[in-house]
Scaffold this motif. Structure first.
Motif, mmCIF file in Angstrom:
data_model
loop_
_atom_site.group_PDB
_atom_site.id
_atom_site.type_symbol
_atom_site.label_atom_id
_atom_site.label_comp_id
_atom_site.label_asym_id
_atom_site.label_seq_id
_atom_site.Cartn_x
_atom_site.Cartn_y
_atom_site.Cartn_z
ATOM 1 N N VAL A 298 -10.811 10.534 5.855
ATOM 2 C CA VAL A 298 -10.513 9.422 6.643
ATOM 3 C C VAL A 298 -9.413 8.613 6.021
ATOM 4 C CG1 VAL A 298 -11.446 7.109 7.546
ATOM 5 C CG2 VAL A 298 -12.699 9.391 7.780
ATOM 6 N N ARG A 299 -9.712 8.449 4.613
ATOM 7 C CA ARG A 299 -8.503 7.720 3.633
ATOM 8 C C ARG A 299 -7.199 8.304 3.764
ATOM 9 N NH1 ARG A 299 -9.121 5.726 -2.451
ATOM 10 N NH2 ARG A 299 -7.119 6.206 -3.311
ATOM 11 N N ASP A 300 -7.133 9.853 3.846
ATOM 12 C CA ASP A 300 -6.007 10.733 4.032
ATOM 13 C C ASP A 300 -5.445 10.225 5.397
ATOM 14 O OD1 ASP A 300 -6.367 11.937 1.739
ATOM 15 O OD2 ASP A 300 -6.870 13.846 2.565
ATOM 16 N N ALA A 301 -6.235 10.092 6.324
ATOM 17 C CA ALA A 301 -5.292 9.411 7.706
ATOM 18 C C ALA A 301 -4.896 8.425 7.454
ATOM 19 C CB ALA A 301 -6.572 9.725 8.741
ATOM 20 N N VAL A 302 -5.617 7.296 6.972
ATOM 21 C CA VAL A 302 -5.132 6.071 6.800
ATOM 22 C C VAL A 302 -3.801 6.195 6.007
ATOM 23 C CG1 VAL A 302 -5.512 3.980 5.737
ATOM 24 C CG2 VAL A 302 -7.533 4.916 7.157
ATOM 25 N N VAL A 303 -3.701 6.516 4.978
ATOM 26 C CA VAL A 303 -2.535 6.731 4.158
ATOM 27 C C VAL A 303 -1.489 7.361 4.972
ATOM 28 C CG1 VAL A 303 -1.487 7.956 2.043
ATOM 29 C CG2 VAL A 303 -3.700 6.959 1.741
ATOM 30 N N PHE A 304 -1.662 8.485 5.692
ATOM 31 C CA PHE A 304 -0.511 9.100 6.436
ATOM 32 C C PHE A 304 0.089 8.069 7.642
ATOM 33 C CE2 PHE A 304 0.903 11.323 10.206
ATOM 34 C CZ PHE A 304 1.612 12.150 9.458
ATOM 35 N N LEU A 305 -0.803 7.319 8.121
ATOM 36 C CA LEU A 305 -0.406 6.522 9.122
ATOM 37 C C LEU A 305 0.352 5.396 8.630
ATOM 38 C CD1 LEU A 305 -3.422 6.185 11.339
ATOM 39 C CD2 LEU A 305 -1.304 6.974 12.054
ATOM 40 N N LEU A 306 -0.096 4.679 7.469
ATOM 41 C CA LEU A 306 0.498 3.720 6.816
ATOM 42 C C LEU A 306 2.033 4.085 6.048
ATOM 43 C CD1 LEU A 306 -2.447 1.718 5.145
ATOM 44 C CD2 LEU A 306 -0.969 1.214 7.356
ATOM 45 N N ARG A 307 2.028 5.182 5.540
ATOM 46 C CA ARG A 307 3.025 5.758 5.099
ATOM 47 C C ARG A 307 4.304 5.769 6.190
ATOM 48 N NH1 ARG A 307 3.257 7.266 -0.357
ATOM 49 N NH2 ARG A 307 1.353 7.930 -1.149
ATOM 50 N N ARG A 308 3.910 6.395 7.428
ATOM 51 C CA ARG A 308 4.668 6.605 8.414
ATOM 52 C C ARG A 308 5.214 5.020 8.847
ATOM 53 N NH1 ARG A 308 4.637 11.620 11.310
ATOM 54 N NH2 ARG A 308 6.302 10.837 12.399
ATOM 55 N N GLN A 309 4.612 4.255 8.620
ATOM 56 C CA GLN A 309 4.963 2.818 9.101
ATOM 57 C C GLN A 309 5.800 2.073 7.977
ATOM 58 O OE1 GLN A 309 1.262 0.832 9.789
ATOM 59 N NE2 GLN A 309 0.959 1.800 11.916
ATOM 60 N N GLY A 310 5.851 2.852 6.822
ATOM 61 C CA GLY A 310 6.629 2.313 5.589
ATOM 62 C C GLY A 310 5.821 1.131 5.079
ATOM 63 N N ARG A 311 4.513 1.112 5.186
ATOM 64 C CA ARG A 311 3.852 0.071 4.654
ATOM 65 C C ARG A 311 2.882 0.164 3.542
ATOM 66 N NH1 ARG A 311 1.160 -2.198 9.966
ATOM 67 N NH2 ARG A 311 0.309 -3.590 8.432
ATOM 68 N N PHE A 312 2.757 1.628 3.408
ATOM 69 C CA PHE A 312 1.631 2.071 2.401
ATOM 70 C C PHE A 312 1.794 1.186 0.865
ATOM 71 C CE2 PHE A 312 -0.001 4.961 -1.081
ATOM 72 C CZ PHE A 312 -1.251 4.528 -0.674
ATOM 73 N N GLU A 313 2.757 1.379 0.216
ATOM 74 C CA GLU A 313 2.966 0.940 -1.173
ATOM 75 C C GLU A 313 2.790 -0.405 -1.193
ATOM 76 O OE1 GLU A 313 4.918 3.193 0.158
ATOM 77 O OE2 GLU A 313 4.477 5.005 -1.037
ATOM 78 N N ALA A 314 3.484 -1.253 -0.246
ATOM 79 C CA ALA A 314 3.420 -2.441 -0.220
ATOM 80 C C ALA A 314 2.121 -3.214 -0.131
ATOM 81 C CB ALA A 314 4.294 -3.336 0.803
ATOM 82 N N LEU A 315 1.173 -2.569 0.941
ATOM 83 C CA LEU A 315 -0.369 -2.825 1.110
ATOM 84 C C LEU A 315 -1.074 -2.430 -0.098
ATOM 85 C CD1 LEU A 315 -0.658 -1.600 5.109
ATOM 86 C CD2 LEU A 315 -1.309 -3.985 3.808
ATOM 87 N N VAL A 316 -0.955 -1.629 -0.818
ATOM 88 C CA VAL A 316 -1.729 -1.224 -2.081
ATOM 89 C C VAL A 316 -1.411 -2.174 -3.151
ATOM 90 C CG1 VAL A 316 -1.857 0.648 -3.946
ATOM 91 C CG2 VAL A 316 -1.748 1.305 -1.704
ATOM 92 N N GLU A 317 -0.100 -2.688 -3.317
ATOM 93 C CA GLU A 317 0.210 -3.545 -4.216
ATOM 94 C C GLU A 317 -0.474 -5.141 -3.976
ATOM 95 O OE1 GLU A 317 3.837 -5.671 -6.523
ATOM 96 O OE2 GLU A 317 4.112 -4.274 -5.102
ATOM 97 N N GLN A 318 -0.458 -5.434 -2.471
ATOM 98 C CA GLN A 318 -1.049 -6.437 -2.019
ATOM 99 C C GLN A 318 -2.628 -6.606 -2.207
ATOM 100 O OE1 GLN A 318 -0.090 -7.368 2.059
ATOM 101 N NE2 GLN A 318 -2.158 -8.353 2.374
ATOM 102 N N VAL A 319 -3.145 -5.644 -1.603
ATOM 103 C CA VAL A 319 -4.774 -5.541 -1.756
ATOM 104 C C VAL A 319 -5.445 -5.234 -3.031
ATOM 105 C CG1 VAL A 319 -6.704 -4.203 -0.867
ATOM 106 C CG2 VAL A 319 -4.723 -4.988 0.792
#
Length: 170
Positions: A144-165
């Motif tokens: 499930v985490r892999d799916a979330v990471v895939f979606l957020l990377r496609r949106q260009g938001r993954f790294e910023a969200l990891v930093e934020q959260v």
């Protein structure tokens, strides 16, 4: 895929390893992945609502949904597609705003209502053929985490969200 607003999750075989563990008094236990939990927290921080949609009723599922502050926990649902279709209509959500992660035949009809479908590596062959993403991990081990990471990377938001959260660079 860039406007996913709802992530729908099966439980047995997706959030768990698919085993049913019953003790001598009839209590059921389940093993959930902490990594999946972290991914779901990230999804919620991104504004994606999360729904558990499962055909069984289980106290451990309700507890896990509460711990993760998931938006919806629907258990004992015998017709996932009918329930999901009515829910999407009620919420005004389009197919391309929905992601679904499941692993078995009872997920296939509901998957057809989602614009993005993912599954664990050990999902049934029919489900794997339908999926847009097949995680290299088995159910209950971070798929499930892999799916979330895939979606957020496609949106260009993954790294910023990891930093934020989590306060760290992704």
């Amino acid at each position: 895929m860039n406007d996913i607003r709802l992530l729908v999750l099966d439980v047995d075989g997706t959030l768990t390893d698919g085993g049913l563990y019953l003790d001598s008094t009839g209590n059921e236990t389940k093993k959930f992945s902490v990594r999946d939990g972290a991914g779901l927290s990230l999804a919620r921080s991104a504004g994606i609502k999360v729904m558990i949609l499962t055909g069984r009723e289980s106290v451990p599922v309700r507890r896990r949904a509460e711990e993760l502050h998931l938006d919806f926990c629907v258990q004992n649902c015998k017709d996932k597609a009918a329930y999901l279709a009515a829910f999407l209509k009620e919420q005004g959500l389009a197919k391309d705003q929905v992601a679904y992660v499941g692993d078995d035949w009872n997920d296939l009809a509901a998957m057809s209502l989602a614009g993005f479908v993912a599954c664990p590596a050990d999902a049934d062959e029919l489900v794997r053929r339908r999926a847009d993403l097949v995680s290299p991990r088995k159910g209950g081990e971070g798929a499930v985490r892999d799916a979330v990471v895939f979606l957020l990377r496609r949106q260009g938001r993954f790294e910023a969200l990891v930093e934020q959260v989590y306060g760290a660079k992704g």
